[in-house]
Design a protein around this motif. Structure first.
Motif, PDB file in Angstrom:
ATOM      1  N   ALA A 176      42.722  33.501  32.061  1.00  0.00           N
ATOM      2  CA  ALA A 176      42.437  34.662  32.868  1.00  0.00           C
ATOM      3  C   ALA A 176      43.975  35.379  33.429  1.00  0.00           C
ATOM      4  O   ALA A 176      44.228  36.427  33.936  1.00  0.00           O
ATOM      5  N   TYR A 177      44.954  34.762  32.982  1.00  0.00           N
ATOM      6  CA  TYR A 177      46.890  35.380  33.041  1.00  0.00           C
ATOM      7  C   TYR A 177      47.207  35.068  31.886  1.00  0.00           C
ATOM      8  O   TYR A 177      48.742  35.529  31.941  1.00  0.00           O
ATOM      9  N   LEU A 178      47.177  34.433  30.769  1.00  0.00           N
ATOM     10  CA  LEU A 178      47.984  34.468  30.091  1.00  0.00           C
ATOM     11  C   LEU A 178      48.872  36.055  29.003  1.00  0.00           C
ATOM     12  O   LEU A 178      49.627  35.336  29.099  1.00  0.00           O
ATOM     13  N   LEU A 179      48.117  36.859  29.127  1.00  0.00           N
ATOM     14  CA  LEU A 179      49.247  38.240  28.785  1.00  0.00           C
ATOM     15  C   LEU A 179      50.179  38.327  29.965  1.00  0.00           C
ATOM     16  O   LEU A 179      51.134  39.478  29.371  1.00  0.00           O
ATOM     17  N   ASP A 180      49.571  37.721  30.791  1.00  0.00           N
ATOM     18  CA  ASP A 180      50.513  38.075  32.242  1.00  0.00           C
ATOM     19  C   ASP A 180      52.188  37.710  32.585  1.00  0.00           C
ATOM     20  O   ASP A 180      52.835  38.205  33.364  1.00  0.00           O
ATOM     21  N   TYR A 181      51.119  36.402  32.554  1.00  0.00           N
ATOM     22  CA  TYR A 181      52.174  34.975  32.844  1.00  0.00           C
ATOM     23  C   TYR A 181      52.099  33.594  31.747  1.00  0.00           C
ATOM     24  O   TYR A 181      51.221  34.150  30.945  1.00  0.00           O
ATOM     25  N   LYS A 182      53.828  32.781  31.888  1.00  0.00           N
ATOM     26  CA  LYS A 182      53.847  32.159  30.892  1.00  0.00           C
ATOM     27  C   LYS A 182      52.482  31.038  31.828  1.00  0.00           C
ATOM     28  O   LYS A 182      51.957  30.919  32.865  1.00  0.00           O
ATOM     29  N   PRO A 183      52.459  29.972  30.663  1.00  0.00           N
ATOM     30  CA  PRO A 183      50.799  28.957  30.962  1.00  0.00           C
ATOM     31  C   PRO A 183      51.591  28.539  32.087  1.00  0.00           C
ATOM     32  O   PRO A 183      50.765  27.881  33.126  1.00  0.00           O
ATOM     33  N   ALA A 184      53.018  28.091  32.617  1.00  0.00           N
ATOM     34  CA  ALA A 184      53.195  27.211  33.346  1.00  0.00           C
ATOM     35  C   ALA A 184      53.077  28.108  34.121  1.00  0.00           C
ATOM     36  O   ALA A 184      53.342  27.796  36.382  1.00  0.00           O
ATOM     37  N   GLU A 185      53.023  28.854  34.932  1.00  0.00           N
ATOM     38  CA  GLU A 185      52.926  30.562  36.040  1.00  0.00           C
ATOM     39  C   GLU A 185      52.225  30.756  36.675  1.00  0.00           C
ATOM     40  O   GLU A 185      51.610  31.541  36.936  1.00  0.00           O
ATOM     41  N   ARG A 186      51.252  29.343  37.008  1.00  0.00           N
ATOM     42  CA  ARG A 186      50.074  29.529  37.381  1.00  0.00           C
ATOM     43  C   ARG A 186      50.322  30.242  38.705  1.00  0.00           C
ATOM     44  O   ARG A 186      49.155  31.312  39.127  1.00  0.00           O
ATOM     45  N   PRO A 187      51.198  29.711  39.090  1.00  0.00           N
ATOM     46  CA  PRO A 187      51.194  30.183  40.629  1.00  0.00           C
ATOM     47  C   PRO A 187      51.037  31.552  41.112  1.00  0.00           C
ATOM     48  O   PRO A 187      50.815  32.069  41.668  1.00  0.00           O
ATOM     49  N   LYS A 188      52.348  31.756  40.178  1.00  0.00           N
ATOM     50  CA  LYS A 188      52.175  33.357  40.262  1.00  0.00           C
ATOM     51  C   LYS A 188      50.787  34.314  40.058  1.00  0.00           C
ATOM     52  O   LYS A 188      50.610  35.375  40.537  1.00  0.00           O
ATOM     53  N   TYR A 189      49.896  33.817  38.839  1.00  0.00           N
ATOM     54  CA  TYR A 189      48.591  34.093  38.904  1.00  0.00           C
ATOM     55  C   TYR A 189      47.914  34.794  40.398  1.00  0.00           C
ATOM     56  O   TYR A 189      46.982  35.231  40.157  1.00  0.00           O
ATOM     57  N   ILE A 190      48.030  33.262  40.409  1.00  0.00           N
ATOM     58  CA  ILE A 190      47.046  33.272  42.321  1.00  0.00           C
ATOM     59  C   ILE A 190      47.690  33.663  43.361  1.00  0.00           C
ATOM     60  O   ILE A 190      46.706  34.363  43.548  1.00  0.00           O
ATOM     61  N   GLY A 191      48.711  33.972  43.019  1.00  0.00           N
ATOM     62  CA  GLY A 191      49.375  35.323  44.239  1.00  0.00           C
ATOM     63  C   GLY A 191      48.911  36.341  43.612  1.00  0.00           C
ATOM     64  O   GLY A 191      48.416  37.127  44.915  1.00  0.00           O
ATOM     65  N   ALA A 192      48.596  36.627  42.673  1.00  0.00           N
ATOM     66  CA  ALA A 192      48.525  38.010  42.129  1.00  0.00           C
ATOM     67  C   ALA A 192      46.454  37.844  42.491  1.00  0.00           C
ATOM     68  O   ALA A 192      45.855  39.003  43.312  1.00  0.00           O
ATOM     69  N   PHE A 193      46.343  37.087  42.486  1.00  0.00           N
ATOM     70  CA  PHE A 193      44.717  36.562  42.739  1.00  0.00           C
ATOM     71  C   PHE A 193      44.042  37.170  44.105  1.00  0.00           C
ATOM     72  O   PHE A 193      43.504  38.011  44.564  1.00  0.00           O
ATOM     73  N   PHE A 194      45.542  36.667  44.955  1.00  0.00           N
ATOM     74  CA  PHE A 194      44.800  36.441  46.708  1.00  0.00           C
ATOM     75  C   PHE A 194      45.009  38.073  46.839  1.00  0.00           C
ATOM     76  O   PHE A 194      44.476  38.693  47.976  1.00  0.00           O
ATOM     77  N   SER A 195      46.519  38.861  46.239  1.00  0.00           N
ATOM     78  CA  SER A 195      46.591  40.485  46.976  1.00  0.00           C
ATOM     79  C   SER A 195      45.572  41.348  46.150  1.00  0.00           C
ATOM     80  O   SER A 195      46.108  42.449  46.408  1.00  0.00           O
ATOM     81  N   ASN A 196      44.107  40.889  45.504  1.00  0.00           N
ATOM     82  CA  ASN A 196      43.671  41.575  44.772  1.00  0.00           C
ATOM     83  C   ASN A 196      41.865  41.250  45.274  1.00  0.00           C
ATOM     84  O   ASN A 196      41.293  41.580  44.910  1.00  0.00           O
ATOM     85  N   ILE A 197      41.657  40.018  46.252  1.00  0.00           N
ATOM     86  CA  ILE A 197      40.743  39.844  47.022  1.00  0.00           C
ATOM     87  C   ILE A 197      40.033  40.824  47.548  1.00  0.00           C
ATOM     88  O   ILE A 197      40.930  41.249  48.082  1.00  0.00           O
ATOM     89  N   ASP A 198      38.793  41.186  47.125  1.00  0.00           N
ATOM     90  CA  ASP A 198      38.585  42.414  48.167  1.00  0.00           C
ATOM     91  C   ASP A 198      37.146  41.374  48.827  1.00  0.00           C
ATOM     92  O   ASP A 198      36.225  40.963  48.337  1.00  0.00           O
TER      93      ASP A 198
END
Ligand SMILES: [Fe+2]
Length: 216
Positions: A176-198
Motif C-alpha cells: 500500500a505504500y512501498l513505492l512512496d515510503y520505506k518499509p519502516a516508514e509506515r507511520p508516514k503512510y498512515i499520516g498520508a492515509f488520514f489526510s485523504n479520508i473521504d
C-alpha cells in the motif's frame, strides 16, 4: 476455466475506482494497487468456479476432500482481499481530503460516544495500524448498539467480526505504500492515509440508528 467465469452470472466483476491525486500516496501506487485488487476478484471467481465443479454431482468424494478443503479454506483470504480493498479505495477521496473531521461531524461524535473522544479513537486506530505484521486496521460499528471498535486483521481474514459494519478501512500491507515510503516508514503512510479520508463516505456507512442518536 475462464470461459466458465466469463459466462457465469454470479462471477464478481472488478470495480473501477475514480481515485487519483492523493496526498502522499502516488498514482503509481494506486495503479499497482488496483491491479492487485483485480487479482483478488479473479481468484475469488476461480475458487468459486473450482468448488462448484467439486459439488455439481451432489457430493464430495473422499478422494476429492483434500483439494476441496484447501480451496474452501482459501475463500476467506480471497473474498476478504476483494471486499476490503473496495472499502479501502471507497474511503479515500480523489484529489486528497481535508484531514481530521470537525468535532461536530457525525463520525467524530460517534467516536466520542464510543471512546471518550475522537483523539482517543484515533490513537487506537493509528496504534493498530502500526502493529507489526501484514494486514488491516478497521473501525467497525456494532449494528446492535452502534458502538465503534477498532480491530487488527491479519492478512485479510483473521480478526474480522461477523456482522459488524466496516466504517473505516486502512490497508497496512507494505504494497500500500512501498513505492512512496520505506518499509519502516509506515507511520508516514498512515499520516498520508488520514489526510485523504473521504469522511462523507465514512459517515454514509454509519448505521441509520447512529444518525438518529447523533441528531442527524
Ligand atoms: Fe492492498
Amino acid at each position: 476455466m475462464s470461459s466458465r467465469i466469463d459466462t457465469n452470472p454470479t462471477a464478481y466483476k472488478a470495480r473501477q475506482f475514480n481515485l487519483s491525486g492523493l496526498n502522499g500516496i502516488s498514482d503509481e501506487t494506486l495503479e499497482m494497487h488496483f491491479k492487485l485488487y483485480e487479482g483478488y476478484v479473479k481468484e475469488t471467481n476461480n475458487l468459486n468456479d473450482r468448488i462448484t465443479k467439486f459439488i455439481e454431482d451432489g457430493k464430495v468424494d473422499q478422494e476429492e476432500m483434500p483439494a476441496y478443503s484447501e480451496l474452501t479454506r482459501r475463500l476467506g483470504f480471497e473474498y476478504n482481499g476483494m471486499v476490503l480493498h473496495e472499502y479501502y479505495f471507497d474511503n479515500l477521496k480523489s484529489g486528497g481530503g481535508t484531514g481530521d473531521p470537525t468535532q461536530t461531524a457525525q463520525f467524530a461524535k460517534a467516536a466520542e460516544s464510543s471512546f471518550g473522544s475522537y483523539e482517543i479513537w484515533k490513537a487506537d486506530f493509528v496504534g493498530i495500524g502500526k502493529m507489526r505484521g501484514v494486514g488491516w486496521a478497521i473501525c467497525y460499528q456494532n449494528p446492535v448498539n452502534q458502538r465503534l471498535s477498532n480491530h487488527w486483521i491479519t492478512l485479510h481474514e483473521t480478526g474480522n467480526i461477523a456482522g459488524f459494519r466496516p466504517i473505516l478501512v486502512m490497508d497496512v500491507w507494505e504494497h500500500a505504500y512501498l513505492l512512496d515510503y520505506k518499509p519502516a516508514e509506515r507511520p508516514k503512510y498512515i499520516g498520508a492515509f488520514f489526510s485523504n479520508i473521504d469522511w462523507t463516505m465514512v459517515e454514509k456507512r454509519l448505521g441509520n440508528d447512529q444518525a438518529k442518536s447523533a441528531g442527524a
